[in-house]
Write a protein that holds these residues in place. Structure first.
Motif, PDB file in Angstrom:
ATOM      1  N   LEU A 142      54.660  35.228  45.204  1.00 41.07           N
ATOM      2  CA  LEU A 142      54.890  34.990  43.906  1.00 41.07           C
ATOM      3  C   LEU A 142      55.027  36.486  43.037  1.00 41.07           C
ATOM      4  N   PHE A 143      54.295  37.384  43.364  1.00 47.78           N
ATOM      5  CA  PHE A 143      53.946  38.545  42.736  1.00 47.78           C
ATOM      6  C   PHE A 143      55.104  39.698  42.799  1.00 47.78           C
ATOM      7  N   HIS A 144      55.907  39.343  43.853  1.00 49.27           N
ATOM      8  CA  HIS A 144      57.128  40.377  43.894  1.00 49.27           C
ATOM      9  C   HIS A 144      58.259  39.981  42.766  1.00 49.27           C
ATOM     10  N   LEU A 145      57.831  38.749  42.048  1.00 49.77           N
ATOM     11  CA  LEU A 145      58.616  38.552  40.896  1.00 49.77           C
ATOM     12  C   LEU A 145      58.175  38.581  39.701  1.00 49.77           C
ATOM     13  N   LEU A 146      56.837  39.167  39.402  1.00 48.49           N
ATOM     14  CA  LEU A 146      56.404  39.470  38.203  1.00 48.49           C
ATOM     15  C   LEU A 146      56.229  40.867  37.869  1.00 48.49           C
ATOM     16  N   GLU A 147      56.685  41.212  36.612  1.00 50.78           N
ATOM     17  CA  GLU A 147      56.910  42.305  36.113  1.00 50.78           C
ATOM     18  C   GLU A 147      55.454  42.968  35.585  1.00 50.78           C
ATOM     19  N   GLU A 148      54.493  42.091  35.346  1.00 52.80           N
ATOM     20  CA  GLU A 148      53.145  42.230  34.958  1.00 52.80           C
ATOM     21  C   GLU A 148      52.252  41.598  35.651  1.00 52.80           C
ATOM     22  N   PRO A 149      51.321  41.773  36.616  1.00 52.92           N
ATOM     23  CA  PRO A 149      50.649  41.054  37.545  1.00 52.92           C
ATOM     24  C   PRO A 149      49.264  40.480  36.813  1.00 52.92           C
ATOM     25  N   MET A 150      48.769  41.519  35.974  1.00 52.06           N
ATOM     26  CA  MET A 150      47.318  41.274  35.488  1.00 52.06           C
ATOM     27  C   MET A 150      47.320  39.818  34.931  1.00 52.06           C
ATOM     28  N   PRO A 151      48.008  39.540  33.829  1.00 47.89           N
ATOM     29  CA  PRO A 151      47.645  38.244  33.355  1.00 47.89           C
ATOM     30  C   PRO A 151      47.586  37.057  34.268  1.00 47.89           C
ATOM     31  N   THR A 152      48.551  37.170  35.270  1.00 49.87           N
ATOM     32  CA  THR A 152      48.326  36.038  36.321  1.00 49.87           C
ATOM     33  C   THR A 152      47.237  36.120  37.158  1.00 49.87           C
ATOM     34  N   LEU A 153      46.406  37.215  37.350  1.00 47.08           N
ATOM     35  CA  LEU A 153      45.366  37.501  38.036  1.00 47.08           C
ATOM     36  C   LEU A 153      43.824  36.954  36.943  1.00 47.08           C
ATOM     37  N   ALA A 154      44.346  37.410  36.152  1.00 47.20           N
ATOM     38  CA  ALA A 154      43.120  36.972  34.727  1.00 47.20           C
ATOM     39  C   ALA A 154      43.115  35.397  34.750  1.00 47.20           C
ATOM     40  N   GLU A 155      44.413  34.603  34.822  1.00 45.17           N
ATOM     41  CA  GLU A 155      44.371  33.330  35.074  1.00 45.17           C
ATOM     42  C   GLU A 155      43.654  32.615  36.315  1.00 45.17           C
ATOM     43  N   ALA A 156      43.963  33.443  37.384  1.00 41.42           N
ATOM     44  CA  ALA A 156      43.204  32.959  38.570  1.00 41.42           C
ATOM     45  C   ALA A 156      41.821  33.021  38.533  1.00 41.42           C
ATOM     46  N   TYR A 157      41.063  34.295  37.857  1.00 42.78           N
ATOM     47  CA  TYR A 157      39.812  34.374  37.431  1.00 42.78           C
ATOM     48  C   TYR A 157      39.260  33.134  36.761  1.00 42.78           C
ATOM     49  N   ARG A 158      39.937  33.060  35.672  1.00 43.42           N
ATOM     50  CA  ARG A 158      39.805  32.160  34.470  1.00 43.42           C
ATOM     51  C   ARG A 158      39.297  30.668  35.357  1.00 43.42           C
ATOM     52  N   VAL A 159      40.225  30.203  36.155  1.00 45.00           N
ATOM     53  CA  VAL A 159      40.338  28.500  36.501  1.00 45.00           C
ATOM     54  C   VAL A 159      39.518  28.561  37.770  1.00 45.00           C
ATOM     55  N   LEU A 160      39.366  29.460  38.461  1.00 45.20           N
ATOM     56  CA  LEU A 160      38.106  29.326  39.438  1.00 45.20           C
ATOM     57  C   LEU A 160      36.852  29.197  39.151  1.00 45.20           C
ATOM     58  N   ARG A 161      36.001  28.411  40.067  1.00 43.60           N
ATOM     59  CA  ARG A 161      34.769  28.336  39.771  1.00 43.60           C
ATOM     60  C   ARG A 161      33.757  29.476  40.370  1.00 43.60           C
ATOM     61  N   PRO A 162      32.930  30.036  39.718  1.00 47.27           N
ATOM     62  CA  PRO A 162      32.034  30.893  40.333  1.00 47.27           C
ATOM     63  C   PRO A 162      31.840  30.808  41.861  1.00 47.27           C
ATOM     64  N   GLY A 163      32.115  31.678  42.764  1.00 51.61           N
ATOM     65  CA  GLY A 163      32.054  31.503  44.197  1.00 51.61           C
ATOM     66  C   GLY A 163      33.249  30.975  44.773  1.00 51.61           C
ATOM     67  N   GLY A 164      34.297  30.709  44.005  1.00 52.13           N
ATOM     68  CA  GLY A 164      35.729  30.103  44.665  1.00 52.13           C
ATOM     69  C   GLY A 164      36.477  31.144  44.981  1.00 52.13           C
ATOM     70  N   ARG A 165      37.249  30.747  45.905  1.00 49.34           N
ATOM     71  CA  ARG A 165      38.016  32.065  46.604  1.00 49.34           C
ATOM     72  C   ARG A 165      39.496  32.017  46.023  1.00 49.34           C
ATOM     73  N   ALA A 166      40.226  33.090  46.197  1.00 53.06           N
ATOM     74  CA  ALA A 166      41.547  33.263  45.759  1.00 53.06           C
ATOM     75  C   ALA A 166      42.113  33.911  46.971  1.00 53.06           C
ATOM     76  N   VAL A 167      43.494  33.418  47.134  1.00 56.50           N
ATOM     77  CA  VAL A 167      44.117  34.066  48.322  1.00 56.50           C
ATOM     78  C   VAL A 167      45.587  34.312  47.581  1.00 56.50           C
ATOM     79  N   LEU A 168      45.934  35.662  47.841  1.00 54.85           N
ATOM     80  CA  LEU A 168      47.329  36.063  47.432  1.00 54.85           C
ATOM     81  C   LEU A 168      48.172  36.232  48.956  1.00 54.85           C
ATOM     82  N   ALA A 169      49.292  35.888  48.693  1.00 57.11           N
ATOM     83  CA  ALA A 169      50.024  36.122  50.039  1.00 57.11           C
ATOM     84  C   ALA A 169      51.255  36.700  49.731  1.00 57.11           C
ATOM     85  N   GLY A 170      52.040  37.636  50.271  1.00 59.29           N
ATOM     86  CA  GLY A 170      53.334  38.082  50.051  1.00 59.29           C
ATOM     87  C   GLY A 170      53.890  39.378  50.861  1.00 59.29           C
ATOM     88  N   GLN A 171      55.330  39.417  51.179  1.00 62.45           N
ATOM     89  CA  GLN A 171      55.809  40.426  51.967  1.00 62.45           C
ATOM     90  C   GLN A 171      55.768  41.570  51.081  1.00 62.45           C
TER      91      GLN A 171
END
Length: 243
Positions: A101-130
């Motif tokens: 996903l992130f190689h397609l984004l000009e500005e990554p931080m809004p997407t990361l902020a959304e990941a943080y928002r929707v996850l419950r405390p203690g939830g895990r995020a995984v980013l994968a990319g070449q």
């Protein structure tokens, strides 16, 4: 619009299944928990997670990909939405996954902020990319190959985004990051031929090499394949962190 046929081919490349499985291990979710898969494409990961008893919400900005995923996996919920505007409540998911996903984004931080928002405390995020700066293709002219691969990089908005995943997660407020590198070794020229052609064409378009250079390089790769000497190594970075 994304080419869903191309996405299907990517998910069927040698090592693609192992890469998806590695991302699930890093998520660490249990049956009955909920994962949002952002940039879900045609739903390969969603189908595998559902088979393991995980609830999945697939998000993609391309309606064509979402339509394919919905037809294939009726047990999952899919939405057409942007990665920085998720149609989910705060703290509503146990795991967040975003691959290719992130190689397609000009500005990554809004997407990361959304990941943080929707996850419950203690939830895990995984980013994968070449990280396209690390791709390897064997050749008798490695200098020319490196320039051709720069052409491939030029086709993405942020071709080296993956090397920043750890920093971005920490900057967003995540903690306990883990970095894993998964290498896909490709010896089948037919699997890579379209990407090689696109890379060479892009290098010519940007005046990095001549058309003659490009044609000669492509011919060499075809010859290497004929002699069973084709080799490409595609490293993917997987970075996980806790909300």
């Amino acid at each position: 619009m994304t080419d869903e046929t191309f996405l299907d081919r990517l998910e069927q490349m040698p090592g693609a299944g192992e890469l998806r499985a590695a991302s699930y291990r890093l998520l660490g979710v249990a049956p009955g928990e909920t994962v949002v898969d952002v940039g879900c494409g045609c739903g390969h990961a969603a189908g595998e997670l559902i088979a393991d008893g995980v609830k999945v919400i697939g998000i993609d900005s391309d309606p064509a990909c979402v339509a394919v995923a919905q037809a294939r996996i009726p047990g999952a919920m899919f939405h057409v939405a942007r990665s920085d505007e998720l149609p989910l409540a705060d703290g509503s998911v146990d795991g967040y996954r975003a691959a290719r996903l992130f190689h397609l984004l000009e500005e990554p931080m809004p997407t990361l902020a959304e990941a943080y928002r929707v996850l419950r405390p203690g939830g895990r995020a995984v980013l994968a990319g070449q990280d396209y700066g690390f791709l390897l293709v064997d050749s008798s002219d490695q200098d020319l190959t490196d320039v051709v691969l720069l052409g491939l990089e030029s086709r993405s908005v942020a071709p080296r985004a993956a090397r920043s995943f750890r920093d971005w997660l920490l900057d967003t407020g995540f903690h306990d990051p883990e970095v894993v590198v998964h290498n896909q070794v490709v010896t089948g020229h037919d699997v890579m031929v379209r990407q090689l052609e696109l890379a060479a064409d892009a290098a010519v378009e940007r005046a990095l090499i001549t058309r003659e250079d490009a044609d000669g390089w492509l011919a060499e790769q075809t010859d290497r394949a004929r002699r069973d000497r084709f080799l490409a190594v595609l490293p993917t970075l997987l970075v996980s962190a806790t909300r």
